[in-house]
Design an enzyme around this catalytic site. Sequence first.
Site, PDB file in Angstrom:
ATOM      1  N   ALA A 274       0.824  -1.218   0.000  1.00 36.53           N
ATOM      2  CA  ALA A 274       0.000   0.000   0.000  1.00 36.53           C
ATOM      3  C   ALA A 274       0.856   1.265   0.000  1.00 36.53           C
ATOM      4  O   ALA A 274       0.447   2.295  -0.522  1.00 36.53           O
ATOM      5  CB  ALA A 274      -0.933  -0.001   1.213  1.00 36.53           C
TER       6      ALA A 274
ATOM      7  N   TYR B  65      -5.648   4.799  -2.400  1.00 32.37           N
ATOM      8  CA  TYR B  65      -6.447   5.606  -1.475  1.00 32.37           C
ATOM      9  C   TYR B  65      -5.966   7.069  -1.534  1.00 32.37           C
ATOM     10  O   TYR B  65      -4.817   7.336  -1.885  1.00 32.37           O
ATOM     11  CB  TYR B  65      -6.286   5.010  -0.072  1.00 32.37           C
ATOM     12  CG  TYR B  65      -6.987   5.774   1.019  1.00 32.37           C
ATOM     13  CD1 TYR B  65      -8.373   5.842   1.043  1.00 32.37           C
ATOM     14  CD2 TYR B  65      -6.261   6.420   2.016  1.00 32.37           C
ATOM     15  CE1 TYR B  65      -9.019   6.558   2.050  1.00 32.37           C
ATOM     16  CE2 TYR B  65      -6.899   7.129   3.024  1.00 32.37           C
ATOM     17  CZ  TYR B  65      -8.270   7.197   3.021  1.00 32.37           C
ATOM     18  OH  TYR B  65      -8.911   7.897   4.016  1.00 32.37           O
TER      19      TYR B  65
ATOM     20  N   THR C 152      -4.732   9.314   0.249  1.00 36.48           N
ATOM     21  CA  THR C 152      -3.475   9.846   0.805  1.00 36.48           C
ATOM     22  C   THR C 152      -2.237   9.138   0.251  1.00 36.48           C
ATOM     23  O   THR C 152      -1.117   9.487   0.617  1.00 36.48           O
ATOM     24  CB  THR C 152      -3.438   9.675   2.339  1.00 36.48           C
ATOM     25  OG1 THR C 152      -3.553   8.270   2.620  1.00 36.48           O
ATOM     26  CG2 THR C 152      -4.566  10.432   3.021  1.00 36.48           C
ATOM     27  N   LYS C 153      -2.411   8.145  -0.599  1.00 36.52           N
ATOM     28  CA  LYS C 153      -1.257   7.347  -1.024  1.00 36.52           C
ATOM     29  C   LYS C 153      -0.464   8.044  -2.145  1.00 36.52           C
ATOM     30  O   LYS C 153      -0.860   9.096  -2.627  1.00 36.52           O
ATOM     31  CB  LYS C 153      -1.731   5.946  -1.433  1.00 36.52           C
ATOM     32  CG  LYS C 153      -2.462   5.207  -0.292  1.00 36.52           C
ATOM     33  CD  LYS C 153      -1.516   4.555   0.706  1.00 36.52           C
ATOM     34  CE  LYS C 153      -2.085   4.277   2.079  1.00 36.52           C
ATOM     35  NZ  LYS C 153      -3.061   3.232   2.243  1.00 36.52           N
ATOM     36  N   ASN C 154       0.626   7.457  -2.587  1.00 36.54           N
ATOM     37  CA  ASN C 154       1.506   8.144  -3.558  1.00 36.54           C
ATOM     38  C   ASN C 154       0.870   8.304  -4.930  1.00 36.54           C
ATOM     39  O   ASN C 154       1.197   9.227  -5.661  1.00 36.54           O
ATOM     40  CB  ASN C 154       2.829   7.385  -3.724  1.00 36.54           C
ATOM     41  CG  ASN C 154       3.703   7.488  -2.492  1.00 36.54           C
ATOM     42  OD1 ASN C 154       3.188   7.649  -1.386  1.00 36.54           O
ATOM     43  ND2 ASN C 154       5.008   7.409  -2.662  1.00 36.54           N
TER      44      ASN C 154
END
Length: 384
Positions: A156, A180, A182-184
């Site tokens: 993740a 999601y 907030t992910k990279n």
Amino acid sequence: MEKNIPYALPWIEEEEIDEVVAALRSNWLSKGPRTVEFEKQFANYVGSDYALALNSATAGLHLSQLAVGIGPGDEVITTPYTFVATANTILHTGAKPVFVDIDPVTFNMDPALIESKITNKTKAIIPVHFAGYPVDMDPVMEIARKYNLYVIEDAAHAVYTMYKGRMVGSIGDLTNFSFYATKNLVTGEGGMVTTNNEELADKIRVMSLHGMSKNAWNRYSDKGSWFYEVEYPGFKYNMTDIQAALGLVQLRKLEKLQQIREEYAMMYNEALKEFEGLTLPYYDHINRHAWHLYVIRLKDNYFTIDRAQFIEELKERGIGTSVHFIPVHLHPYYQKLGFKYGDYPLAEKAYEAAISIPLYPKMTKEEVERVIEAVFDVANTYKR
Ligand SMILES: *Cc1c(COP(=O)(O)O)cnc(C)c1O
């Protein structure tokens, strides 16, 4: 008054917006040509034979375990130092999570502790690449081969991570990425499973769409037919073309965004190493860090305030933070299962000292400087 710096923000430009609008205008709202193209490009990017786009990494972890046959009575080895979804999905299959403590330097699962936890019920190992720094995969793969276990990665945080020159996504049997918010790489909600195993890829594809023998998108295209058969009571876990529209654009700019993350991480490293009361994240030049998170740790007996107060002080200076992670075994539900405080002391210690400070490409350099100043100000004000 200066603006507050939030803990995380996505990078969305006109290109992403235009591509989402184009998806809407195309009339393909569910899984369709954009999702199939995103799967193809993502497989190519990580160097895997197959990639299946899903609605989350959580869905991917669940299906990965079901695809390899994990169920009631089985055991799955993972780390307590992760987001709870990793362990929840083990419970969803009916299996039992078995935790191994972490390496206190990298905060990843310690491969040296795995073998002692293997029983004749163990079916798989789920390593989690914490913050984007890879788990030491060579010993994990070796143990898995020796005991005939599957390796299902929770990647993740690891959309850009390389382990000894190999892309995460091409190493274990199945690898799960999260997109999601907030992910990279973001698609709002979303995930991808990669694998080189055709049989597992087929199973996951079928299970992600009700267990129907044909994709719904074939079903409604010119090539499709109204007929389908259900071989398994599957789930509704597919990605949509609206999400894939975002993903396709984000994948094109990932390299650029990662360069900014790395530059900011190095700014933090340079500045914050001056303060001995802080432990900074581990990295090296053998592996490629994805810098999903930048986690600082407060050293014992160095400050007159605790971690929670440190976070409050940063907040008063306009800096948003987060904590990664509350160890899974400390959550009330897991305590009811019999886990207790003290079971994984290194994960507990890491948690009690950790603060994730803002790190994302959307920040300006001035904002990175402001975070550094705020951390210094709090650290100096409350130095013992
Ligand atoms: C975000 C995250 C997940 C869950 O990802 P979703 O796409 O939100 O389901 C799983 N594991 C870790 C370590 C995460 O950080």
